[in-house]
Scaffold this motif. Sequence first.
Motif, PDB file in Angstrom:
ATOM      1  N   GLU A  17      29.962  19.291  10.167  1.00  0.00           N
ATOM      2  CA  GLU A  17      31.410  19.486  10.220  1.00  0.00           C
ATOM      3  C   GLU A  17      31.897  19.923  11.592  1.00  0.00           C
ATOM      4  OE1 GLU A  17      35.087  19.220   9.702  1.00  0.00           O
ATOM      5  OE2 GLU A  17      33.884  18.790   7.921  1.00  0.00           O
ATOM      6  N   TYR A  18      31.155  20.799  12.250  1.00  0.00           N
ATOM      7  CA  TYR A  18      31.617  21.342  13.525  1.00  0.00           C
ATOM      8  C   TYR A  18      30.890  20.735  14.722  1.00  0.00           C
ATOM      9  CZ  TYR A  18      34.034  24.576  10.521  1.00  0.00           C
ATOM     10  OH  TYR A  18      34.858  25.108   9.556  1.00  0.00           O
ATOM     11  N   LEU A  19      30.094  19.712  14.472  1.00  0.00           N
ATOM     12  CA  LEU A  19      29.442  18.977  15.554  1.00  0.00           C
ATOM     13  C   LEU A  19      30.228  17.696  15.821  1.00  0.00           C
ATOM     14  CD1 LEU A  19      25.687  19.272  14.480  1.00  0.00           C
ATOM     15  CD2 LEU A  19      27.059  20.879  15.811  1.00  0.00           C
ATOM     16  N   PRO A  20      30.173  17.162  17.033  1.00  0.00           N
ATOM     17  CA  PRO A  20      30.981  15.976  17.365  1.00  0.00           C
ATOM     18  C   PRO A  20      30.348  14.675  16.909  1.00  0.00           C
ATOM     19  CG  PRO A  20      29.769  16.692  19.293  1.00  0.00           C
ATOM     20  CD  PRO A  20      29.466  17.700  18.216  1.00  0.00           C
ATOM     21  N   ILE A  21      29.863  14.655  15.641  1.00  0.00           N
ATOM     22  CA  ILE A  21      29.136  13.478  15.158  1.00  0.00           C
ATOM     23  C   ILE A  21      29.699  12.947  13.834  1.00  0.00           C
ATOM     24  CG2 ILE A  21      26.999  14.044  16.372  1.00  0.00           C
ATOM     25  CD1 ILE A  21      25.946  15.283  13.807  1.00  0.00           C
ATOM     26  N   SER A  22      30.801  13.486  13.354  1.00  0.00           N
ATOM     27  CA  SER A  22      31.518  13.023  12.165  1.00  0.00           C
ATOM     28  C   SER A  22      30.811  13.372  10.861  1.00  0.00           C
ATOM     29  CB  SER A  22      31.791  11.514  12.208  1.00  0.00           C
ATOM     30  OG  SER A  22      32.497  11.125  11.035  1.00  0.00           O
ATOM     31  N   SER A  23      31.246  14.449  10.242  1.00  0.00           N
ATOM     32  CA  SER A  23      30.702  14.835   8.944  1.00  0.00           C
ATOM     33  C   SER A  23      31.064  13.795   7.878  1.00  0.00           C
ATOM     34  CB  SER A  23      31.231  16.214   8.538  1.00  0.00           C
ATOM     35  OG  SER A  23      32.642  16.188   8.397  1.00  0.00           O
ATOM     36  N   HIS A  26      28.686  10.835   7.941  1.00  0.00           N
ATOM     37  CA  HIS A  26      27.353  11.154   7.419  1.00  0.00           C
ATOM     38  C   HIS A  26      27.366  11.308   5.899  1.00  0.00           C
ATOM     39  CE1 HIS A  26      26.521  11.837  11.651  1.00  0.00           C
ATOM     40  NE2 HIS A  26      25.238  11.926  11.360  1.00  0.00           N
ATOM     41  N   MET A  27      28.412  11.936   5.351  1.00  0.00           N
ATOM     42  CA  MET A  27      28.482  12.075   3.894  1.00  0.00           C
ATOM     43  C   MET A  27      28.692  10.726   3.217  1.00  0.00           C
ATOM     44  SD  MET A  27      30.436  15.672   3.070  1.00  0.00           S
ATOM     45  CE  MET A  27      31.893  15.386   4.092  1.00  0.00           C
ATOM     46  N   PRO A 102      31.560   1.361   4.894  1.00  0.00           N
ATOM     47  CA  PRO A 102      30.790   2.080   5.914  1.00  0.00           C
ATOM     48  C   PRO A 102      30.639   1.343   7.243  1.00  0.00           C
ATOM     49  CG  PRO A 102      29.328   1.176   4.247  1.00  0.00           C
ATOM     50  CD  PRO A 102      30.723   0.944   3.752  1.00  0.00           C
ATOM     51  N   ILE A 103      30.887   0.031   7.285  1.00  0.00           N
ATOM     52  CA  ILE A 103      30.658  -0.729   8.520  1.00  0.00           C
ATOM     53  C   ILE A 103      31.606  -0.318   9.651  1.00  0.00           C
ATOM     54  CG2 ILE A 103      30.735  -3.031   9.558  1.00  0.00           C
ATOM     55  CD1 ILE A 103      29.474  -4.106   6.999  1.00  0.00           C
ATOM     56  N   PRO A 104      32.948  -0.275   9.431  1.00  0.00           N
ATOM     57  CA  PRO A 104      33.815   0.190  10.530  1.00  0.00           C
ATOM     58  C   PRO A 104      33.561   1.652  10.902  1.00  0.00           C
ATOM     59  CG  PRO A 104      35.084  -0.109   8.503  1.00  0.00           C
ATOM     60  CD  PRO A 104      33.757  -0.736   8.275  1.00  0.00           C
ATOM     61  N   ILE A 105      33.071   2.431   9.949  1.00  0.00           N
ATOM     62  CA  ILE A 105      32.750   3.835  10.243  1.00  0.00           C
ATOM     63  C   ILE A 105      31.551   3.905  11.178  1.00  0.00           C
ATOM     64  CG2 ILE A 105      32.076   6.043   9.235  1.00  0.00           C
ATOM     65  CD1 ILE A 105      33.566   5.207   6.707  1.00  0.00           C
ATOM     66  N   ALA A 106      30.548   3.055  10.950  1.00  0.00           N
ATOM     67  CA  ALA A 106      29.385   3.005  11.838  1.00  0.00           C
ATOM     68  C   ALA A 106      29.800   2.571  13.245  1.00  0.00           C
ATOM     69  CB  ALA A 106      28.334   2.050  11.272  1.00  0.00           C
ATOM     70  N   ILE A 107      30.719   1.611  13.328  1.00  0.00           N
ATOM     71  CA  ILE A 107      31.211   1.150  14.633  1.00  0.00           C
ATOM     72  C   ILE A 107      31.936   2.285  15.354  1.00  0.00           C
ATOM     73  CG2 ILE A 107      32.822  -0.421  15.777  1.00  0.00           C
ATOM     74  CD1 ILE A 107      32.172  -2.459  13.534  1.00  0.00           C
ATOM     75  N   ALA A 108      32.768   3.047  14.617  1.00  0.00           N
ATOM     76  CA  ALA A 108      33.469   4.190  15.218  1.00  0.00           C
ATOM     77  C   ALA A 108      32.483   5.239  15.706  1.00  0.00           C
ATOM     78  CB  ALA A 108      34.426   4.800  14.199  1.00  0.00           C
TER      79      ALA A 108
END
Length: 269
Positions: A17-23, A26-27, A102-108
């Motif tokens: 949540e507080y890391l710059p990697i998108s919680s 990942h969920m 999940p595909i556009p999320i992976a691209i982001a």
Amino acid sequence: MDFIQSVIIAIIEGLTEYLPISSTAHMIFASSYYGIQEDDFVKLFQVSIQFGAILAVVALYWKKFFDFRRISFYIKLAFAVIPALLLGYLFDDMIEDVLGNPIPIAIALILGGIVLLFIDNFFKNPVVQKEEDISVKKAISIGFWQCLAMMPGTSRAAASIIGGMQQGLARETAAEFSFFLAVPTMLAVATYSVFLKTYEHTRLKGYELLMQNSDNLKMFLAGNLIAFVVAIIAIKGFIGLIKKYGFRPWGWYRIIAGGLLLVYFITYK
């Protein structure tokens, strides 16, 4: 969703949540892997356990949050959260549609990683070293930057930290202000998701889903507790890591993770 799956998702939330990697990314990847992403309770769970992560920030920075003599701190947070509240309400349905893919999320995730590889080079001369020196105008600007995270996979933490650095904040100060800003932002999102939002498949409010059976309520309570404990550890570790290494390692992580997940979902889903 069974109890083990809820524990895994709660650990992911607390860690990311507080890391710059998108919680959120990942969920969603975890729940998609388990084949439970379309379930209304899972969607509620992923948002509502952010409450535990909120409490982690309040617990770590309790002197800041409960120093009622410093009214400027609350004013800055209030102004900074307004853009996310307004735009989040307007675009909730569009965001919901993206959450199922999940595909556009992976691209982001990949694109955000590329930005993080170079972000330290863009803002080398910070002029704001502590929260007290952040003006209301700068806080509002950071609030608009945070709105970029409405695209799942972008990362609320990454958007607000980059926004802070663009406004002249040192990266540790930008990270801490991102933590502070998360409290009203995520509290509003969690409150809306639990008490106001009607979920698509069941046509139930969030609190009705929670009370639907005892297992849902147990997973909700355990998930928040786990997210709280793990988030405390993650926040403490993150500040030390960015002081030492900056954002480049997180950029490489996002690119590698996003690439692997993109291949997985294109190939197997």
